[in-house]
Design a protein around this motif. Structure first.
Motif, PDB file in Angstrom:
ATOM      1  N   GLU A 205       2.879   0.490  10.249  1.00 15.01           N
ATOM      2  CA  GLU A 205       1.929  -0.268  11.057  1.00 15.01           C
ATOM      3  C   GLU A 205       2.118  -0.660  12.366  1.00 15.01           C
ATOM      4  O   GLU A 205       1.594  -0.680  13.031  1.00 15.01           O
ATOM      5  CB  GLU A 205       1.484  -1.135  10.041  1.00 15.01           C
TER       6      GLU A 205
ATOM      7  N   SER B 143       0.895  -0.079   5.696  1.00 17.45           N
ATOM      8  CA  SER B 143       1.677   1.042   5.703  1.00 17.45           C
ATOM      9  C   SER B 143       2.957   0.748   6.306  1.00 17.45           C
ATOM     10  O   SER B 143       3.065  -0.311   7.027  1.00 17.45           O
ATOM     11  CB  SER B 143       1.102   2.242   6.626  1.00 17.45           C
TER      12      SER B 143
ATOM     13  N   PHE C 271       1.977  -5.817   4.947  1.00 12.20           N
ATOM     14  CA  PHE C 271       1.483  -4.410   5.686  1.00 12.20           C
ATOM     15  C   PHE C 271       0.928  -3.643   4.823  1.00 12.20           C
ATOM     16  O   PHE C 271       1.303  -3.221   3.604  1.00 12.20           O
ATOM     17  CB  PHE C 271       2.605  -4.105   6.604  1.00 12.20           C
TER      18      PHE C 271
ATOM     19  N   ASN D  15      -3.186  -5.707   9.202  1.00 11.10           N
ATOM     20  CA  ASN D  15      -3.405  -4.910   8.277  1.00 11.10           C
ATOM     21  C   ASN D  15      -4.607  -4.751   7.959  1.00 11.10           C
ATOM     22  O   ASN D  15      -5.742  -5.640   7.955  1.00 11.10           O
ATOM     23  CB  ASN D  15      -2.888  -5.866   6.876  1.00 11.10           C
TER      24      ASN D  15
END
Lengths: 350, 350
Positions: free
Chosen positions: B275, B272, B270, B321
């Motif tokens: 996400e 963040s 990921f 991502n």
């Protein structure tokens, strides 16, 4: 008359069926009493046509696999047997769930998600047995997607009680709805919300052998007649597909059943009974593995030669089967006998 | 010094290692005492680089998946994370066994069978956890092929005691040899016959969470430190690959471990922490799912910025991502920070 040809369940004529068209979803009236021509056809798509392991098979150097990899084989590679059915409303049901399902879905735009963030036109699946090659793809259908599985109680117990991984399909409320059916009893293909697709199904018991991974004590708790099934899928207009990828023997009742079908997809696993033994130098016969071979006096080509009505398609073809070679005499014999040999990507309407 | 950097086991200098070259197999002497340059290099091949579900993911319409399917995405599709290692002798070991393994093997000529009737250059696999996406491919490696699996006792028990399907790998004597290892203890990658490949491995405990499909009562019988591992793979000449596709947090000891590696393949799942929540409107954070995100002050890009020695490659990249988009600022930032983003088919020697 076959066991799956009893009186069909009546559907209330004012039943509403949710129909999805493109990105929009709307409810349309399904006129059961009207002429069949006014109903949307059932679409049948062959996502994969090979037996377990696919063609080529990862550790096989048989003449077919070797020449296919070398680029000199006159024939096509195939992924593992997988058929998808749609009532024409945009939603699809899988017959089994092959290990190649991720690639098979990506190769089929009709099965791509269309709207929202997480979505799929795949509404559910019908399981004919608990073979690894027939159920492993269920574990690729995670990500909390609502689905309905239709199977026998025996197959459900093998997967949920004996294989904790399948609990991943039931992590959230409403994720997976499992509906049991009995062989010989017609049932409607329902989506996760319980809406009737208009497609009916009836399973026929074909064998009593459960997969080798089910221990004998566990097998003794299961119903023998639920071990291996053929599926008769019926379109909203009454057309029938007989999906029979694993048939240990052909008897008169089965032939009568097939004669009532419009399309027969039949076990094309092995050409001859001793095919694997000849190639490998040992192992089991085709019949011992639950597959009547295509050739010989007692093979399916001979036993089903009398069929008049259905379009006849061999499916679930093992990598070792010489009829995959389009330059060979076996391929020619099958084609000249009025049979087709399934290829990935074929589709037709019923 | 990391736990996997203890004294290396000595191998008798006159040890014979079976080496396979083309269609022939012969025994060559491995001169452990000689200069590293005389040893065959270890080859590392990335068969798949995406997180579970692959890219695109079957039921996902996130911006990445949607534009990839539409043909407008500036980036590459990816199959599920899978790395293969060879000591240069023609045999290969898998790190995990992804659900895409059939297609990954076919896409890699070095992994095709070469001789006999049933054969494979794949000698075995090392399992880092029992996640479905990390082990399902084992069920594609059937057909009575001799293999050796290296895993912790806990992972072995989850698969063999809780999932009867994995019994298919042990149908015949000599089919599968399962060798347990302990995190922190170096072991040699052996083939089914027990021959040493020359490649060593040491697992590092990274997390204590077992997959959701393992029931809490069953989890309580397992060793917490065996739940989720990173693997340090060491070539015959002493070069190190750190394979870390699922890292919940980065601490100083882990950074020190990575600094001893020549190549680091790190968790790029990921971008963040929130996400998936942002895309789906709910769910778990990256960290709750056992993955430190790439971005933010506490993310891997920042925490591993100090690494000097290893080549740094993100792997196990989720379809959501944004760094998959080669036209986007996230991709540019990662590349300008000295990291690479793994692609299917990459290979290098160590």
């Amino acid at each position: 008359m076959g066991i799956c040809q009893g009186p069909r369940e009546r559907v209330a004529p004012d039943a509403f069926v949710r129909r999805q068209q493109g990105a929009r979803t709307k409810c349309v009236r399904r006129y059961i009493g009207k002429d069949a021509a006014t109903l949307l056809p059932m679409r049948v798509r062959i996502l994969g046509s090979a037996a377990g392991g696919g063609f080529p098979q990862w550790n096989c150097t048989c003449p077919n696999c070797r020449t296919l990899r070398a680029g000199t084989f006159q024939g096509k590679p195939r992924t593992q047997a997988q058929v998808a059915i749609s009532a024409g409303d945009g939603s699809w049901f899988l017959l089994g769930a092959s290990p190649d399902l991720r690639a098979q879905i990506e190769a089929t735009p009709e099965l791509h998600p269309r709207e929202g963030v997480r979505q799929s036109p795949i509404a559910g699946a019908v399981l004919a047995n608990a073979d690894v090659d027939h159920v492993l793809g269920l574990l690729l259908l995670r990500e909390l997607q609502p689905l309905r599985l239709h199977s026998t109680e025996s197959v459900r117990r093998i997967l949920l009680e004996g294989n904790s991984m399948f609990g991943m399909l039931q992590r959230a409320p409403g994720q997976l709805t499992w509906t049991d059916f009995k062989p010989g009893t017609r049932f409607a293909l329902l989506n996760a919300a319980g809406e009737d697709s208009g497609v009916g199904c009836c399973a026929r018991s074909l064998g009593t052998h459960y997969p080798a991974y089910v221990s004998p004590p566990n097998q003794s708790e299961l119903i023998a007649g639920e071990a291996s099934l053929g599926l008769i899928v019926e379109s909203p207009s009454g057309k029938r597909l007989a999906y029979m990828p694993a048939v240990p023997q052909v008897d008169d009742a089965l032939v009568a059943e097939f004669e009532s079908a419009d399309v027969l997809m039949f076990d094309g696993t092995f050409w001859s009974d001793e095919e694997l033994i000849r190639i490998q130098g040992g192992g089991a016969t085709a019949r011992q593995m639950g597959h009547v071979p295509v050739s010989s006096d007692e093979g399916s080509l001979s036993k089903l030669a009398q069929l008049r009505r259905p379009r006849k398609i061999y499916i679930h073809i093992n990598n070792s089967n010489p009829m995959l070679n389009e330059a060979g005499p076996e391929y020619r014999l099958v084609r000249e006998s009025g049979w087709e040999i399934a290829e990935d990507g074929w589709q037709f309407d019923l």
